[in-house]
Structures are given as C-alpha cells and as structure tokens.
Enzyme design. Structure first.
Site, mmCIF file in Angstrom:
data_model
loop_
_atom_site.group_PDB
_atom_site.id
_atom_site.type_symbol
_atom_site.label_atom_id
_atom_site.label_comp_id
_atom_site.label_asym_id
_atom_site.label_seq_id
_atom_site.Cartn_x
_atom_site.Cartn_y
_atom_site.Cartn_z
ATOM 1 N N ASP A 1 -8.084 6.740 -12.809
ATOM 2 C CA ASP A 1 -7.957 7.577 -11.614
ATOM 3 C C ASP A 1 -9.305 8.224 -11.337
ATOM 4 O O ASP A 1 -10.045 8.554 -12.262
ATOM 5 C CB ASP A 1 -6.876 8.652 -11.792
ATOM 6 N N THR B 1 2.078 1.073 -0.936
ATOM 7 C CA THR B 1 2.746 0.634 0.299
ATOM 8 C C THR B 1 1.675 0.460 1.364
ATOM 9 O O THR B 1 1.014 1.433 1.741
ATOM 10 C CB THR B 1 3.779 1.691 0.727
ATOM 11 N N LYS C 1 8.819 -3.775 1.821
ATOM 12 C CA LYS C 1 8.761 -2.347 1.462
ATOM 13 C C LYS C 1 8.959 -1.452 2.695
ATOM 14 O O LYS C 1 9.774 -0.532 2.701
ATOM 15 C CB LYS C 1 7.418 -2.053 0.775
ATOM 16 N N ALA D 1 24.560 14.019 5.493
ATOM 17 C CA ALA D 1 23.961 14.753 6.607
ATOM 18 C C ALA D 1 23.192 15.956 6.060
ATOM 19 O O ALA D 1 23.564 16.528 5.037
ATOM 20 C CB ALA D 1 25.061 15.215 7.560
ATOM 21 N N GLY E 1 12.256 13.692 4.214
ATOM 22 C CA GLY E 1 10.863 14.136 4.120
ATOM 23 C C GLY E 1 10.242 13.394 2.957
ATOM 24 O O GLY E 1 10.688 12.303 2.605
ATOM 25 N N CYS F 1 7.008 9.394 1.215
ATOM 26 C CA CYS F 1 7.153 7.992 1.632
ATOM 27 C C CYS F 1 7.774 7.805 3.012
ATOM 28 O O CYS F 1 7.148 7.204 3.880
ATOM 29 C CB CYS F 1 7.951 7.228 0.582
ATOM 30 N N LYS G 1 5.788 8.891 6.288
ATOM 31 C CA LYS G 1 4.542 8.142 6.467
ATOM 32 C C LYS G 1 4.799 6.653 6.675
ATOM 33 O O LYS G 1 4.126 6.006 7.478
ATOM 34 C CB LYS G 1 3.586 8.404 5.296
ATOM 35 N N ARG H 1 4.961 16.800 -0.651
ATOM 36 C CA ARG H 1 4.363 16.124 0.510
ATOM 37 C C ARG H 1 5.424 15.934 1.606
ATOM 38 O O ARG H 1 6.472 15.371 1.354
ATOM 39 C CB ARG H 1 3.758 14.784 0.090
HETATM 40 P P1 NAD Z 1 -0.313 9.736 -5.612
HETATM 41 O O1 NAD Z 1 -1.083 10.445 -4.568
HETATM 42 O O2 NAD Z 1 0.609 10.470 -6.491
HETATM 43 O O3 NAD Z 1 -1.310 8.905 -6.528
HETATM 44 C C1 NAD Z 1 -2.399 8.176 -6.047
HETATM 45 C C2 NAD Z 1 -3.532 8.341 -7.045
HETATM 46 O O4 NAD Z 1 -4.586 7.439 -6.697
HETATM 47 C C3 NAD Z 1 -4.155 9.728 -7.042
HETATM 48 O O5 NAD Z 1 -4.061 10.269 -8.347
HETATM 49 C C4 NAD Z 1 -5.605 9.504 -6.621
HETATM 50 O O6 NAD Z 1 -6.525 10.372 -7.262
HETATM 51 C C5 NAD Z 1 -5.801 8.061 -7.053
HETATM 52 N N1 NAD Z 1 -6.905 7.348 -6.378
HETATM 53 C C6 NAD Z 1 -7.304 7.447 -5.092
HETATM 54 N N2 NAD Z 1 -8.334 6.601 -4.864
HETATM 55 C C7 NAD Z 1 -8.575 5.949 -6.013
HETATM 56 C C8 NAD Z 1 -9.485 4.949 -6.416
HETATM 57 N N3 NAD Z 1 -10.377 4.442 -5.543
HETATM 58 N N4 NAD Z 1 -9.462 4.507 -7.694
HETATM 59 C C9 NAD Z 1 -8.577 5.023 -8.563
HETATM 60 N N5 NAD Z 1 -7.687 5.972 -8.254
HETATM 61 C C10 NAD Z 1 -7.669 6.433 -7.003
HETATM 62 O O7 NAD Z 1 0.486 8.590 -4.809
HETATM 63 P P2 NAD Z 1 1.869 7.896 -5.247
HETATM 64 O O8 NAD Z 1 3.005 8.744 -4.830
HETATM 65 O O9 NAD Z 1 1.775 7.413 -6.642
HETATM 66 O O10 NAD Z 1 1.865 6.643 -4.256
HETATM 67 C C11 NAD Z 1 0.951 5.570 -4.437
HETATM 68 C C12 NAD Z 1 1.376 4.447 -3.484
HETATM 69 O O11 NAD Z 1 2.681 3.976 -3.845
HETATM 70 C C13 NAD Z 1 1.480 4.869 -2.026
HETATM 71 O O12 NAD Z 1 1.097 3.799 -1.216
HETATM 72 C C14 NAD Z 1 2.950 5.157 -1.851
HETATM 73 O O13 NAD Z 1 3.379 4.993 -0.524
HETATM 74 C C15 NAD Z 1 3.579 4.107 -2.739
HETATM 75 N N6 NAD Z 1 4.895 4.457 -3.264
HETATM 76 C C16 NAD Z 1 5.167 5.734 -3.672
HETATM 77 C C17 NAD Z 1 6.418 6.044 -4.186
HETATM 78 C C18 NAD Z 1 6.745 7.441 -4.611
HETATM 79 O O14 NAD Z 1 7.941 7.734 -4.787
HETATM 80 N N7 NAD Z 1 5.786 8.318 -4.808
HETATM 81 C C19 NAD Z 1 7.401 5.044 -4.300
HETATM 82 C C20 NAD Z 1 7.085 3.733 -3.910
HETATM 83 C C21 NAD Z 1 5.833 3.454 -3.392
#
Ligand code: NAD
Length: 442
Positions: A25, A116, A207, A255, A260, A263, A266, A330
């Site tokens: 990260d 996503t 997705k 209901a 929110g 996911c 956005k 978020r």
């Molecule tokens: P998050 O913000 O919790 O985590 C993303 C991480 O990526 C952060 O810690 C950030 O510092 C890191 N990051 C950013 N740029 C980087 C880089 N260049 N190299 C390495 N690390 C980097 O996000 P999340 O909730 O884990 O979601 C990640 C993706 O998965 C999104 O596209 C989201 O839509 C999708 N997703 C999320 C969920 C969920 O429930 N949170 C479920 C399914 C899919």
C-alpha cells in the site's frame, strides 16, 4: 496492490489457504499499523486471521511497489476507484499499478484487477503495460496477461464472503492465466460454487450490473414504502409477501433511508456515466438514484414537519456507519442528514458502536458531540433519529431513552422498532412505510 477493505481481506484469505502474500500500500501509516499487528479497519474475524498468517510468515506488508511486482506470479490490483466530480470512476490508481507492473515485470506474471472498474479498464491496463515494456525494450521477453476478477465481498461479512464466495468470476482470454487463477481459487471451490470464465469486459460489467441490481431492489422497495404511507399498507408485510417468491427473494427488500457506502452510490453513478460516454442512457438507474436521494431528504422533512425550527434543538443520532458491522463512513446517509441538521443550527449528539473514529473525518465539529453510548446521546434530546440498524440498538432500553429525552419524537430510518410498542411507550414514532397503528412483525 492496495491494502484496504478488499486488498487486506483478500490477501489475508489467500495467505490462509497457504499462499505467500505480500500486501502493498502507498499509505505508510496503514502499512506501519499492519506491520505492528494493528488492523486499520473494523472487520469481524479479520484480526485473528491477519495475526495467525503474519506469525506464520505467509502474510507481510510493505510500501515498496517494486517489491510488490517482483513478488509472486499473481499481482492483484485492489486499489480504490472513487468517483470524480462527474461521478466517473477515477481509475488513476489502477493506471499507477499498471504502470508499476509494466516497469518492474520480470518473467511471466498476471495482473488481476479486483477493483471495481469501468468496462474497458482491462484493455487500458494492457496498453499501459505494453507501453512500459516497449519503453525498456524488453530484452528478456517478459510476458503478462490481464485478468478481471471482480470482488463481491460485503463489509461486515468480508472474511466469510471471501472464504465461502457464492461465485468466482474470472475474466480472461488467456488459458495460462485462467489456469493460474483456478489453482489459486481451488481451496475455495469445495462449496461447489460456480466459477465463471468470461471475457474481461463481461467480468468488469458483472460487478457493476450486480451492484446496480441490488441498489434497484432497495430503491424499488423504498418507492413502494412511500405508497404504503398513503394507503395504510405495511411495507414490512408487503416486502415479506414479495420476498417469499423465490423469483424475487427476500434480501435487499428492507425499506429505509436508502443505500450508501463506498460501493453502491459510486458504482451506480459510474455505470450511468459509462453509458453516457457511449451515448447510452440507463433510465432505470437514474430513477434508482433519484429515489435514493429522496429517501434521505424525507427523513429530514419528516423531522421538520414535527419540529419546524431546529435551531438550538438537540437531535440525537444513533448509527453513523452506512450499514451495521462496519466502520466505513464513505457516502453514509448519516453524513448528509447530519450536515443538514447542523446547517439548520441543531445541536447534534451522535453514537455509533464502531464508526465514530472515522466519522470525525466526514463531519464538521460544530454543534456535534460524540457520545459514549446510546443513552448519553439521547439524554435531554428533543428528537432521536435512528440511521443504522446495529444489533446493539434493537433491544435497547426504549423506556429509559424515552424517560430521559426532552421531546418524544423518534424517527426510525431502518424500521427496527415495533410501532405499536413505541407508541405505547409515549414516542411520537415515525418509520418508513408503516403507520404507528401497525404491529411490527420484523
Ligand atoms: P480502500 O480505499 O479501503 O483501499 C484502497 C487502498 O489502495 C488504500 O489503502 C490506498 O492507500 C491504496 N492505494 C491507492 N493507490 C495505490 C497504489 N498506486 N499502489 C498501492 N496501493 C494503493 O478501498 P476498498 O474498499 O478496499 O475498495 C477497493 C476496490 O474494490 C474499489 O474499486 C471498490 O469499489 C472495490 N470493492 C470494494 C468493496 C468493499 O466492500 N469495500 C467490495 C467489492 C469491491
């Protein structure tokens, strides 16, 4: 690459099945916490797994992107894809990962996108990597494949969802990549769930289409709830009756104040935007968004109907996270509602079992107090808004709350209480799609 909700849970679960995982990260604070054995997010069951796998040296954390690309054969991209100003998915972090992958790739590796992303992002990653390889001449003939492997975990149940997924989608045209992915996922396949092999574009769209469909169910039931309020029908009964039909299913028919989180808002926005870019209009999804916005406004309007001047009134809010069992703030509906309360001059007292630490980043401190429990939040309050259906609120001492409040208005944005009981306690009880004479069988 990316050790947030998705990257940390996925990486940990891959380590749990015997793989050697290096989580990367770019956020040094996050990595430092993880290296020190602390988990930066609230996710039930995760810390034990991280601890065990880290102790057995199958799970490590770093900020070193180069080391991340050099490590292993399968590089997952699990970075954030937040909305930009026009609600388009911002894929700059995916671009950055693709660039790093192309720069430091040695031998054969696959870049698997778990984030996503809009349809076409796999192709974009491929061209970025090819450019990087061309830049350095690629004398060793390094090779790669791109895979789209969207993630369906739910925050609050993420470990279980990852260990026992309902389906695995692998989007790739390369047999070599598909074989590696199948091997990686083999330990998760014992529950006989379907593994779908598709092209990259279909996987990317699965997705968005899934999240859009779930959001549609929520807005649909909220729209029916609005009509219940005009007709004497009870939304809980209506949803139960509908959900008993296996073609409909009972989930996502609750209901409330709308969806929110990080996911749904956005992803629905991003899909509408992707459509626009191609001259395509997602009419149903536009309506889904409108209904969802209206749900939050209605809570506020219902409050104003009872208390037209909110200035200096104390409003208690129970629940801040966008749903129970997570600290994720978020796009939580609570943010918009609390900001409106603050704009009207109300004193807001809030309590959430785990999300208060995160809430600080989303809410201005003016007129806002963080209480240490639900009873402290509601003491001397003129009105109470329940915004997240945490289990800890379901059996809360309603009598005690009523007796310490100044006013008696309770707006239950998640329909967790029984209207008849709440009325008998003396609350002016307002919920979604039910009137107060109706028993709540929920
Ligand atoms: P998050 O913000 O919790 O985590 C993303 C991480 O990526 C952060 O810690 C950030 O510092 C890191 N990051 C950013 N740029 C980087 C880089 N260049 N190299 C390495 N690390 C980097 O996000 P999340 O909730 O884990 O979601 C990640 C993706 O998965 C999104 O596209 C989201 O839509 C999708 N997703 C999320 C969920 C969920 O429930 N949170 C479920 C399914 C899919």
């Amino acid at each position: 690459m990316g050790t947030g909700y998705v990257g940390l849970v996925s990486g940990t679960c891959f380590a749990e099945t015997g793989n050697d995982v290096l989580c990367v990260d770019i956020d040094p604070k996050k990595v430092e916490m993880l290296q020190g054995g602390k988990i930066p997010i609230y996710e039930p069951g995760l810390s034990e797994l991280v601890e065990r796998n880290a102790a057995q040296e199958r799970l490590r954390f770093t900020t070193d992107v180069t080391a991340g690309v050099e490590h292993g054969e399968i590089i997952f991209c699990a970075v954030g894809t937040p909305p930009d100003k026009s609600f388009k998915a911002d894929v700059s972090a995916v671009r950055a990962v693709s660039e790093a992958f192309g720069k430091y790739l040695k031998g054969y590796k696959i870049l698997v996108n778990k984030s996503t992303v809009p349809v076409g992002t796999g192709a974009l990653s491929k061209s970025i990597i090819e450019q990087q390889l061309a830049k350095r001449g690629n004398p060793a003939g390094d090779e790669f494949d791109i895979v789209s492997n969207p993630e369906f975990l739910r925050e609050g149940a993420a470990v279980n969802d990852t260990m026992k997924p309902e389906r695995i989608v692998i989007g790739s045209e390369s047999e070599r990549a598909q074989e590696l992915m199948t091997q990686l996922y083999k330990p998760f396949l014992r529950y006989n769930m379907p593994v779908l092999h598709t092209n990259i574009e279909s996987a990317e769209l699965i997705k968005y289409a899934s999240n859009s469909f779930l959001a549609t169910k929520i807005s649909f039931i909220n729209e029916i709830a609005g009509f219940c309020e005009l007709t004497g029908a009870n939304i809980v009964d209506v949803a139960r009756g509908m959900g008993a039909d296996s073609r409909i299913g009972r989930r996502f028919l609750h209901a409330g104040i709308g969806y929110g989180g990080s996911c749904f808002p956005k992803d629905i926005g991003a899909l509408i935007n992707s459509g626009k870019e191609k001259g395509y209009s997602f009419r149903i999804l536009e309506a889904v968004e409108q209904v969802n916005d209206r749900q939050k406004k209605e809570v506020f309007e219902k409050l104003l109907e009872r208390i037209p001047k909110l200035e200096d009134k104390t409003i208690a809010v129970l629940g801040l996270a966008f749903k129970p069992k997570t600290d994720d703030m978020r796009d939580a509906p609570s943010i918009k509602i609390i900001k409106k309360l603050q704009a009207e001059g109300a004193k807001v007292r809030v309590f959430d079992p785990v999300a208060m630490k995160n809430a600080v980043h989303y809410l201005a401190n003016t007129n806002l107090t963080y209480a240490k429990n639900a009873y402290e939040a509601t003491e001397n309050a003129d009105a109470l808004l329940l915004l997240t259906e945490w289990d800890a609120f379901r059996n809360i001492d309603r009598q005690r709350i009523k007796s310490t409040m100044v006013g008696n208005l309770l707006i239950d944005g998640r329909n967790i209480f029984d209207p008849v009981e709440m009325k008998s306690i003396g609350f002016d009880y307002i919920s979604i799609g039910r009137d107060t004479s109706q028993q709540n069988p929920a």
